[in-house]
Design a protein around this motif. Structure first.
Motif, PDB file in Angstrom:
ATOM      1  N   UNK A  20       0.813  -1.220   0.000  1.00 16.09           N
ATOM      2  CA  UNK A  20       0.000   0.000   0.000  1.00 16.09           C
ATOM      3  C   UNK A  20       0.844   1.266   0.000  1.00 16.09           C
ATOM      4  N   UNK A  21       2.080   1.189   0.540  1.00 20.86           N
ATOM      5  CA  UNK A  21       2.917   2.380   0.615  1.00 20.86           C
ATOM      6  C   UNK A  21       4.082   2.328  -0.376  1.00 20.86           C
ATOM      7  N   UNK A  22       4.956   1.329  -0.236  1.00 21.19           N
ATOM      8  CA  UNK A  22       6.193   1.337  -1.019  1.00 21.19           C
ATOM      9  C   UNK A  22       5.961   1.121  -2.511  1.00 21.19           C
ATOM     10  N   UNK A  23       5.362  -0.008  -2.878  1.00 23.23           N
ATOM     11  CA  UNK A  23       5.299  -0.338  -4.312  1.00 23.23           C
ATOM     12  C   UNK A  23       4.465   0.648  -5.127  1.00 23.23           C
ATOM     13  N   UNK A  24       3.301   1.095  -4.659  1.00 27.55           N
ATOM     14  CA  UNK A  24       2.567   2.087  -5.464  1.00 27.55           C
ATOM     15  C   UNK A  24       3.332   3.389  -5.669  1.00 27.55           C
ATOM     16  N   UNK A  25       4.247   3.719  -4.767  1.00 28.13           N
ATOM     17  CA  UNK A  25       4.971   4.978  -4.870  1.00 28.13           C
ATOM     18  C   UNK A  25       6.285   4.848  -5.641  1.00 28.13           C
ATOM     19  N   UNK A  26       6.941   3.682  -5.564  1.00 28.52           N
ATOM     20  CA  UNK A  26       8.290   3.573  -6.121  1.00 28.52           C
ATOM     21  C   UNK A  26       8.435   2.482  -7.178  1.00 28.52           C
ATOM     22  N   UNK A  27       7.562   1.502  -7.240  1.00 29.27           N
ATOM     23  CA  UNK A  27       7.505   0.527  -8.324  1.00 29.27           C
ATOM     24  C   UNK A  27       8.807  -0.247  -8.519  1.00 29.27           C
ATOM     25  N   UNK A  28       9.446  -0.634  -7.457  1.00 27.42           N
ATOM     26  CA  UNK A  28      10.664  -1.452  -7.565  1.00 27.42           C
ATOM     27  C   UNK A  28      10.347  -2.849  -7.058  1.00 27.42           C
ATOM     28  N   UNK A  29      10.198  -3.762  -7.973  1.00 29.96           N
ATOM     29  CA  UNK A  29       9.698  -5.089  -7.638  1.00 29.96           C
ATOM     30  C   UNK A  29      10.689  -5.910  -6.806  1.00 29.96           C
ATOM     31  N   UNK A  79      15.248   6.563   0.952  1.00 30.79           N
ATOM     32  CA  UNK A  79      13.875   6.163   1.275  1.00 30.79           C
ATOM     33  C   UNK A  79      13.753   4.641   1.294  1.00 30.79           C
ATOM     34  N   UNK A  80      14.547   3.942   0.478  1.00 29.14           N
ATOM     35  CA  UNK A  80      14.518   2.477   0.495  1.00 29.14           C
ATOM     36  C   UNK A  80      15.161   1.934   1.770  1.00 29.14           C
ATOM     37  N   UNK A  81      16.182   2.620   2.270  1.00 27.87           N
ATOM     38  CA  UNK A  81      16.763   2.248   3.564  1.00 27.87           C
ATOM     39  C   UNK A  81      15.734   2.398   4.673  1.00 27.87           C
ATOM     40  N   UNK A 111       4.865   3.234  13.117  1.00 29.99           N
ATOM     41  CA  UNK A 111       5.818   3.103  12.015  1.00 29.99           C
ATOM     42  C   UNK A 111       5.135   3.338  10.677  1.00 29.99           C
ATOM     43  N   UNK A 112       3.963   2.735  10.485  1.00 30.58           N
ATOM     44  CA  UNK A 112       3.237   2.890   9.220  1.00 30.58           C
ATOM     45  C   UNK A 112       2.805   4.335   8.992  1.00 30.58           C
ATOM     46  N   UNK A 113       2.358   4.979  10.058  1.00 30.52           N
ATOM     47  CA  UNK A 113       1.917   6.378   9.916  1.00 30.52           C
ATOM     48  C   UNK A 113       3.105   7.273   9.555  1.00 30.52           C
ATOM     49  N   UNK A 114       4.247   7.044  10.215  1.00 34.62           N
ATOM     50  CA  UNK A 114       5.433   7.847   9.932  1.00 34.62           C
ATOM     51  C   UNK A 114       5.895   7.636   8.488  1.00 34.62           C
ATOM     52  N   UNK A 115       5.890   6.403   8.018  1.00 32.68           N
ATOM     53  CA  UNK A 115       6.307   6.134   6.644  1.00 32.68           C
ATOM     54  C   UNK A 115       5.312   6.703   5.648  1.00 32.68           C
ATOM     55  N   UNK A 118       6.024  10.603   5.951  1.00 35.81           N
ATOM     56  CA  UNK A 118       7.370  10.995   5.568  1.00 35.81           C
ATOM     57  C   UNK A 118       7.675  10.761   4.101  1.00 35.81           C
ATOM     58  N   UNK A 119       7.051   9.748   3.496  1.00 39.32           N
ATOM     59  CA  UNK A 119       7.306   9.430   2.091  1.00 39.32           C
ATOM     60  C   UNK A 119       6.129   9.823   1.207  1.00 39.32           C
ATOM     61  N   UNK A 120       5.298  10.719   1.702  1.00 39.69           N
ATOM     62  CA  UNK A 120       4.136  11.122   0.905  1.00 39.69           C
ATOM     63  C   UNK A 120       4.593  11.921  -0.313  1.00 39.69           C
ATOM     64  N   UNK A 121       4.026  11.643  -1.498  1.00 36.58           N
ATOM     65  CA  UNK A 121       4.452  12.348  -2.715  1.00 36.58           C
ATOM     66  C   UNK A 121       4.268  13.863  -2.653  1.00 36.58           C
ATOM     67  N   UNK A 122       3.342  14.351  -1.837  1.00 39.63           N
ATOM     68  CA  UNK A 122       3.107  15.787  -1.763  1.00 39.63           C
ATOM     69  C   UNK A 122       4.025  16.509  -0.788  1.00 39.63           C
ATOM     70  N   UNK A 123       4.818  15.759  -0.042  1.00 43.84           N
ATOM     71  CA  UNK A 123       5.726  16.377   0.921  1.00 43.84           C
ATOM     72  C   UNK A 123       6.989  16.837   0.193  1.00 43.84           C
ATOM     73  N   UNK A 124       7.204  18.163   0.140  1.00 42.36           N
ATOM     74  CA  UNK A 124       8.363  18.736  -0.560  1.00 42.36           C
ATOM     75  C   UNK A 124       8.466  18.215  -1.991  1.00 42.36           C
ATOM     76  N   UNK A 125       7.343  18.144  -2.686  1.00 41.01           N
ATOM     77  CA  UNK A 125       7.328  17.513  -3.998  1.00 41.01           C
ATOM     78  C   UNK A 125       8.082  18.299  -5.056  1.00 41.01           C
ATOM     79  N   UNK A 126       8.317  19.583  -4.827  1.00 41.72           N
ATOM     80  CA  UNK A 126       9.035  20.379  -5.822  1.00 41.72           C
ATOM     81  C   UNK A 126      10.548  20.266  -5.680  1.00 41.72           C
ATOM     82  N   UNK A 127      11.018  19.625  -4.617  1.00 35.72           N
ATOM     83  CA  UNK A 127      12.462  19.554  -4.371  1.00 35.72           C
ATOM     84  C   UNK A 127      13.055  18.319  -5.036  1.00 35.72           C
ATOM     85  N   UNK A 128      14.224  18.492  -5.618  1.00 30.03           N
ATOM     86  CA  UNK A 128      14.890  17.430  -6.357  1.00 30.03           C
ATOM     87  C   UNK A 128      16.369  17.375  -5.984  1.00 30.03           C
TER      88      UNK A 128
END
Length: 203
Positions: A20-29, A79-81, A111-115, A118-128
């Motif tokens: 629900x969190x990692x794969x939908x956001x990062x798609x690394x199988x 983020x993977x770490x 832990x789930x709430x923090x992840x 913290x890894x939400x796509x809208x958090x600091x989304x303009x920063x690269x």
């Protein structure tokens, strides 16, 4: 709370973390099976040894040894770490937690709430962050920042030069920037503007 219920809660929690969190956001199988395997493996080992008198030491030992093995085997993004250590923590919490019956489930939810946040796509989304290789050897910091802002279409906050090759005319630089500038960039802004102002004041 029985150990079986804690095991089921852990499996539900790691499923939420991975599917629900990692794969939908990062798609690394490949990391999906890594996170699931680490979690279930730690859960099985910790569960089978939790009845002994080495509870806390066992948890810390598993956490340290497995993290060293995994982090040395391949390069992971930060983020993977974070997801990796979350999967480890979820596997350890169930079998080795003591005290209140709801302590382990509450910490798993934390832990789930923090992840999630913290890894939400809208958090600091303009920063690269980018490693940029320029086809010229740029030694002037202001000119470098101006060129990077024109190239990236954003405001450069930090530009750390990693290598300048005067023979092959290349510059390797780590750039941290935000995509906020619209239209053509005519001069340095942000980090570049402050650097230019300091140079002008020195003159």
């Amino acid at each position: 709370m029985s150990r079986l219920v804690l095991f089921i809660i852990d499996l539900v929690a790691v499923s939420v973390l991975v599917f629900a969190l990692y794969f939908p956001r990062h798609r690394r199988r490949d990391l999906v099976v890594a996170y699931l395997g680490v979690n279930v493996g730690v859960l099985a080992v910790a569960g089978s040894l939790s009845s002994s008198n080495v509870g806390a030491g066992l948890g810390l030992g598993l956490f340290g040894v497995l993290s060293i093995i995994r982090l040395r085997s391949t390069e992971l993004d930060q983020h993977e770490v974070a997801y990796y250590f979350s999967a480890l923590a979820l596997g350890i919490l169930g079998p080795l937690s003591g005290g209140s019956a709801w302590l382990a489930p509450s910490l798993m939810v934390l832990i789930l709430v923090v992840m999630y946040l913290g890894d939400h796509p809208r958090l600091f989304r303009s920063y690269r962050r980018q490693i940029v290789v320029l086809d010229s050897a740029v030694t002037d910091e202001v000119a470098l920042v101006t060129q990077l802002e024109q190239l990236l279409g954003g405001r450069v906050h930090s530009a750390a030069v990693e290598r300048i090759d005067l023979v092959n005319e290349t510059t390797v630089v780590e750039v941290r920037y935000s995509r906020r500038i619209r239209g053509p960039v005519t001069g340095p802004t942000g980090f570049g503007a402050r650097r230019a102002a300091r140079l002008a004041a020195q003159r």
